[in-house]
Motif scaffolding. Structure first.
Motif, PDB file in Angstrom:
ATOM      1  N   UNK A 104       0.817  -1.212   0.000  1.00 33.05           N
ATOM      2  CA  UNK A 104       0.000   0.000   0.000  1.00 33.05           C
ATOM      3  C   UNK A 104       0.852   1.264   0.000  1.00 33.05           C
ATOM      4  N   UNK A 105       2.050   1.165   0.582  1.00 26.62           N
ATOM      5  CA  UNK A 105       2.944   2.331   0.591  1.00 26.62           C
ATOM      6  C   UNK A 105       3.476   2.655  -0.790  1.00 26.62           C
ATOM      7  N   UNK A 106       3.279   1.741  -1.766  1.00 27.07           N
ATOM      8  CA  UNK A 106       3.760   1.969  -3.129  1.00 27.07           C
ATOM      9  C   UNK A 106       2.613   1.902  -4.134  1.00 27.07           C
ATOM     10  N   UNK A 107       1.419   2.228  -3.729  1.00 26.70           N
ATOM     11  CA  UNK A 107       0.256   2.101  -4.618  1.00 26.70           C
ATOM     12  C   UNK A 107       0.606   2.580  -6.018  1.00 26.70           C
ATOM     13  N   UNK A 108       0.499   1.677  -7.003  1.00 29.30           N
ATOM     14  CA  UNK A 108       1.041   1.947  -8.343  1.00 29.30           C
ATOM     15  C   UNK A 108       0.050   2.704  -9.213  1.00 29.30           C
ATOM     16  N   UNK A 109       0.498   3.825  -9.781  1.00 29.86           N
ATOM     17  CA  UNK A 109      -0.283   4.495 -10.822  1.00 29.86           C
ATOM     18  C   UNK A 109       0.610   5.043 -11.922  1.00 29.86           C
ATOM     19  N   UNK A 110       1.903   4.643 -11.892  1.00 29.27           N
ATOM     20  CA  UNK A 110       2.815   5.040 -12.956  1.00 29.27           C
ATOM     21  C   UNK A 110       3.533   6.351 -12.727  1.00 29.27           C
ATOM     22  N   UNK A 111       3.280   7.018 -11.593  1.00 30.82           N
ATOM     23  CA  UNK A 111       3.939   8.300 -11.343  1.00 30.82           C
ATOM     24  C   UNK A 111       4.724   8.230 -10.048  1.00 30.82           C
ATOM     25  N   UNK A 112       5.600   9.196  -9.874  1.00 27.49           N
ATOM     26  CA  UNK A 112       6.524   9.223  -8.748  1.00 27.49           C
ATOM     27  C   UNK A 112       5.835   9.735  -7.487  1.00 27.49           C
ATOM     28  N   UNK A 113       6.014   8.966  -6.383  1.00 24.22           N
ATOM     29  CA  UNK A 113       5.459   9.378  -5.092  1.00 24.22           C
ATOM     30  C   UNK A 113       6.568   9.338  -4.042  1.00 24.22           C
ATOM     31  N   UNK A 114       7.657  10.003  -4.304  1.00 24.33           N
ATOM     32  CA  UNK A 114       8.819   9.859  -3.448  1.00 24.33           C
ATOM     33  C   UNK A 114       8.813  10.669  -2.175  1.00 24.33           C
ATOM     34  N   UNK A 115       7.874  11.593  -1.992  1.00 20.14           N
ATOM     35  CA  UNK A 115       7.927  12.479  -0.834  1.00 20.14           C
ATOM     36  C   UNK A 115       7.773  11.697   0.457  1.00 20.14           C
ATOM     37  N   UNK A 116       6.754  10.838   0.512  1.00 23.83           N
ATOM     38  CA  UNK A 116       6.516  10.062   1.726  1.00 23.83           C
ATOM     39  C   UNK A 116       7.669   9.111   1.982  1.00 23.83           C
ATOM     40  N   UNK A 117       8.093   8.394   0.927  1.00 19.31           N
ATOM     41  CA  UNK A 117       9.187   7.446   1.089  1.00 19.31           C
ATOM     42  C   UNK A 117      10.452   8.148   1.541  1.00 19.31           C
ATOM     43  N   UNK A 118      10.712   9.332   1.007  1.00 21.72           N
ATOM     44  CA  UNK A 118      11.912  10.064   1.390  1.00 21.72           C
ATOM     45  C   UNK A 118      11.900  10.401   2.873  1.00 21.72           C
ATOM     46  N   UNK A 119      10.734  10.770   3.378  1.00 19.82           N
ATOM     47  CA  UNK A 119      10.657  11.137   4.792  1.00 19.82           C
ATOM     48  C   UNK A 119      10.853   9.916   5.683  1.00 19.82           C
ATOM     49  N   UNK A 120      10.378   8.755   5.215  1.00 14.26           N
ATOM     50  CA  UNK A 120      10.486   7.552   6.035  1.00 14.26           C
ATOM     51  C   UNK A 120      11.866   6.927   5.907  1.00 14.26           C
ATOM     52  N   UNK A 121      12.339   6.762   4.643  1.00 14.67           N
ATOM     53  CA  UNK A 121      13.597   6.063   4.428  1.00 14.67           C
ATOM     54  C   UNK A 121      14.793   6.970   4.675  1.00 14.67           C
ATOM     55  N   UNK A 122      14.594   8.281   4.501  1.00 16.82           N
ATOM     56  CA  UNK A 122      15.695   9.219   4.672  1.00 16.82           C
ATOM     57  C   UNK A 122      16.344   9.108   6.036  1.00 16.82           C
ATOM     58  N   UNK A 123      17.579   9.513   6.110  1.00 15.61           N
ATOM     59  CA  UNK A 123      18.341   9.328   7.340  1.00 15.61           C
ATOM     60  C   UNK A 123      17.808  10.192   8.474  1.00 15.61           C
ATOM     61  N   UNK A 124      17.572   9.546   9.598  1.00  8.83           N
ATOM     62  CA  UNK A 124      17.264  10.239  10.849  1.00  8.83           C
ATOM     63  C   UNK A 124      18.273   9.719  11.856  1.00  8.83           C
ATOM     64  N   UNK A 125      19.213  10.541  12.239  1.00  6.59           N
ATOM     65  CA  UNK A 125      20.349  10.053  13.015  1.00  6.59           C
ATOM     66  C   UNK A 125      20.204  10.279  14.504  1.00  6.59           C
ATOM     67  N   UNK A 126      19.180  11.018  14.932  1.00  7.28           N
ATOM     68  CA  UNK A 126      19.035  11.298  16.355  1.00  7.28           C
ATOM     69  C   UNK A 126      18.746  10.016  17.108  1.00  7.28           C
ATOM     70  N   UNK A 127      19.522   9.745  18.134  1.00  7.41           N
ATOM     71  CA  UNK A 127      19.292   8.558  18.946  1.00  7.41           C
ATOM     72  C   UNK A 127      18.221   8.836  19.994  1.00  7.41           C
ATOM     73  N   UNK A 128      17.580   7.766  20.438  1.00  7.90           N
ATOM     74  CA  UNK A 128      16.552   7.870  21.475  1.00  7.90           C
ATOM     75  C   UNK A 128      17.032   7.125  22.700  1.00  7.90           C
TER      76      UNK A 128
END
Length: 710
Positions: A52-76
């Motif tokens: 569902x995170x990649x629901x296909x319609x032939x166009x780019x939906x990278x904004x959400x993926x970038x926020x999730x996959x992008x580096x977050x280095x702050x430790x908890x």
């Protein structure tokens, strides 16, 4: 395509299988694989089975993926609300800690009162529950509520048979807590051991609470109580009220991001950490973006924690299940479990190729497995090759987990790569469309994280494989990678489209052009035309590449950018002969597709013409021109007439199709020659299965203009 065998690109890729001795069986397998290769099936599988995170319609939906996959280095670092020290692994627990914990403990919505009554009566209580649901805090507050203080923490590594040995001569402790008692099938907590503990507590006039996990090995006579935690919002409000007061708590809880955070199913330790973030936000030590990122940081911390734990705590088989669940998130549970054991077998051999431990057949506890994964099951309809069926599916509670977990395994634990590559190769060869699509989706996530390694180890070997399923999976992987904004995918596809040395990646790229070209139709068509010209100029063109080119054009013509694609095809008609052939053949291929999903089977291009005609769109005249050009070109006349016969048969079953075809035929009949040709087609056709021609043909002849007498 070339029969040249693959050259393994890496040690993890197994060689291609030898040709089958049974020629008939080999031919049947080839036919089956070619059916899988049809572009309509590829697009249908992407629509039906992509996460569902990649629901296909032939166009780019990278904004959400970038926020999730992008580096977050702050430790908890979980401090549990700043309660401070006073919680040793064993020994007396600080009374000051218990007082502070009492100030923020929430029993609303729990069975705390009933548990307290039972502890008072029996003096020993076994409390089960999921990790990080507040079992330990509940145990301490139960002891405090019955007056069993001071509280002494017991060593949790103690075996069940040695528990009574922890209690020597009566001391000053009035209460004992043993957290996370470890039991096993060979060493359960037995009834005799439990009774001895209870007798000892009666004798010493003390109380004991033992916490353990759900599904712990306890003899039947022991009646544990399951701890169900309070609501997350109540816990958050209690922490904040102590920290910042009731008025500020109300303002903080009204922030728009709070409800979104609580909807993610976070553990109580993460809720407590969020309370700390909100408190720091209230005093200006956190900004809005840092506050909003906390949920994702907590998720990444959890994923890293899973794979950093030794096998004694989280077994390798359960780690394989976590990876498989990330690949098949929202898919059938049984399928996920089946394929996770294939991965487990591969992971066992990392560092020891000869290791092959038997997989226990009946050793997994579904509830415990899903609790560890922070996942749940639900029943949902699933599209299969045999129609829609209801299946038990499994999914992470947080829908971002898969996009976090897969990159963590790939980049954080590179020793697992050979096993992952072999596993994905097995999935790409699987006969089930869902399995192949999820293999592609997994490769797409890895490409978004680490494009060079993913291309070298997974996607390019698939693209250069002699196995049709692997090549098709490479198409899907590139398409889905572009969906989530993996870098340079159009550039890779364009380069492979121009590959003159190996037709296999060229075939992959040609099909991918049709699937991702929706957002760049001019560039996609230019690439397809260039390859068509190269094939036209070759003495021995590759037949599969040539056959695929018009199919990709057809995919683009049936996409949301159809009008743009049609205009570009019309513009290129006067160009090189190969461009004209590509345009006309691609158009006729599109004309043969029907809207089966809508139930009426109306030809898609004829339906498009009807809409364009009604809207007075230039596309209507463009469709007429391409039909006319196809009829006038001897290379395509027969195929064009076959298309029109199919449309006539469709019009016999569909009034809207009849009206659209009548309009189209009227426009096609612009000269006496064209009128005669269409009249002949309507007078001398053949009905379905060789039967009588449909009656609609007579009605359609009536709309043709009569030729002017000479």
């Amino acid at each position: 395509m070339s029969d040249q065998p693959d050259q393994p690109a890496n040690p993890a890729e197994e060689p291609e299988p030898a040709p089958a001795e049974d020629g008939g069986a080999a031919e049947q397998e080839k036919k089956t694989e070619e059916e899988v290769q049809q572009p309509w099936a590829t697009r249908r599988e992407l629509h039906a089975h992509a996460p569902k995170s990649m629901a296909f319609d032939g166009t780019n939906h990278g904004v959400v993926a970038d926020r999730i996959i992008g580096n977050v280095t702050t430790e908890i670092h979980y401090s549990f609300g700043g309660l401070g020290s006073g919680t040793p692994a064993s020994g007396e627990i600080s009374p000051a800690y218990l007082d502070r914990l009492s100030g923020v403990f929430v029993d609303e919505g729990t069975r705390f009162a009933q548990l307290r009554d039972r502890l008072l009566k029996e003096q020993v209580l076994v409390l089960t529950g999921t990790p990080f649901t507040g079992r330990r805090a509940a145990a301490l507050m139960l002891l405090r509520s019955v007056g069993a203080t001071p509280v002494h923490a017991l060593d949790s590594t103690t075996a069940p048979g040695n528990l009574t040995g922890l209690f020597g001569t009566p001391g000053k402790a009035a209460g004992y807590v043993l957290c996370d008692l470890t039991t096993s099938r060979d060493d359960p907590l037995r009834e005799a051991q439990f009774n001895a503990l209870r007798d000892l507590m009666h004798e010493q006039k003390t109380h004991l609470v033992i916490t353990t996990g759900v599904g712990a090995y306890l003899e039947d006579a022991i009646r544990p109580e399951e701890w169900k935690p309070p609501g997350q919002k109540a816990v958050l409000a209690a922490r904040l009220t102590v920290d910042v007061g009731a008025e500020a708590t109300s303002r903080l809880l009204a922030l728009p991001g709070v409800d979104e955070f609580l909807s993610r199913g976070h553990q109580l330790r993460e809720v407590v950490g969020y309370a700390t973030e909100l408190r720091q936000y209230a005093v200006g030590q956190r900004d809005e973006s840092e506050l909003a990122d906390y949920s994702l940081r907590a998720l990444k911390h959890q994923v890293r924690e899973w794979f950093a734990e030794p096998e004694e705590i989280i077994h390798l088989r359960e780690k394989a299940f976590l990876i498989a669940l990330a690949a098949f998130d929202g898919g059938p549970y049984a399928l996920t479990a089946e394929l996770s054991d294939l991965l487990y077998s591969q992971l066992q051999r990392v560092g020891d190729p000869k290791r092959h431990e038997a997989i226990p057949v009946f050793s997994t506890h579904i509830g415990k497995r899903l609790q560890l994964a922070r996942a749940d099951t639900y029943a949902e309809a699933e599209d299969t090759e045999w129609g829609e069926v209801t299946q038990l599916k499994a999914a992470f509670l947080d829908d971002r987990t898969a996009l976090v977990l897969l990159p963590e395994v790939w980049t954080g634990h590179p020793a697992a790569r050979p096993a992952l590559v072999k596993w994905l190769n097995e999935l790409a060869d699987d006969g089930r469309p869902l399995v192949r699509t999820r293999a592609a989706a997994t490769a797409a996530v890895l490409a978004r994280t680490d494009l060079p390694s993913t291309m070298a180890l997974i996607i390019e070997p698939w693209a250069r494989s002699d196995r049709a399923r692997r090549r098709t999976t490479a198409v899907s992987a590139l398409t889905l990678a572009h969906q989530i904004d993996a870098p340079n995918i159009p550039r890779i596809i364009d380069a492979w489209s121009a590959d003159a040395d190996d037709p296999r990646p060229c075939w992959v790229a040609v099909r991918a052009q049709g699937l991702i070209g929706t957002e760049r139709p001019e560039a996609a068509l230019a690439s397809l035309r260039a390859q068509a010209q190269r094939q036209h100029a070759r003495k021995n063109p590759d037949q599969q590449v040539r056959d695929e080119l018009p199919k990709s054009v057809a995919l683009l013509l049936l996409s949301p950018e159809a009008d743009t694609v049609l205009a570009e095809l019309l513009r290129s008609l006067p160009d090189h002969r190969s461009a004209r052939e590509l345009a006309v053949q691609g158009f006729l291929t599109a004309c043969g597709r029907r809207d089966e999903e809508a139930g009426h089977g109306r030809p898609l291009v004829l339906d498009w013409y009807a809409r364009a005609d009604q809207d007075d769109s230039p596309a209507a005249l463009g469709i007429v021109q391409l039909v006319r050009d196809a009829l006038d070109d001897r290379a395509f006349t027969e195929e064009a007439e076959r298309v029109l016969r199919g449309w006539i048969q469709a019009a016999d079953q569909d009034e809207k199709a009849e009206w659209a075809l009548a309009s189209l035929l009227t426009r096609l009949a612009a000269t006496p020659r064209e009128i005669s040709r269409l009249d002949y087609l309507l007078r001398n056709p053949q009905g379905p299965d060789g039967g009588p021609y449909p009656q609609v043909a007579t009605r359609l002849r009536a709309v043709l203009p009569r030729p002017m007498p000479a």
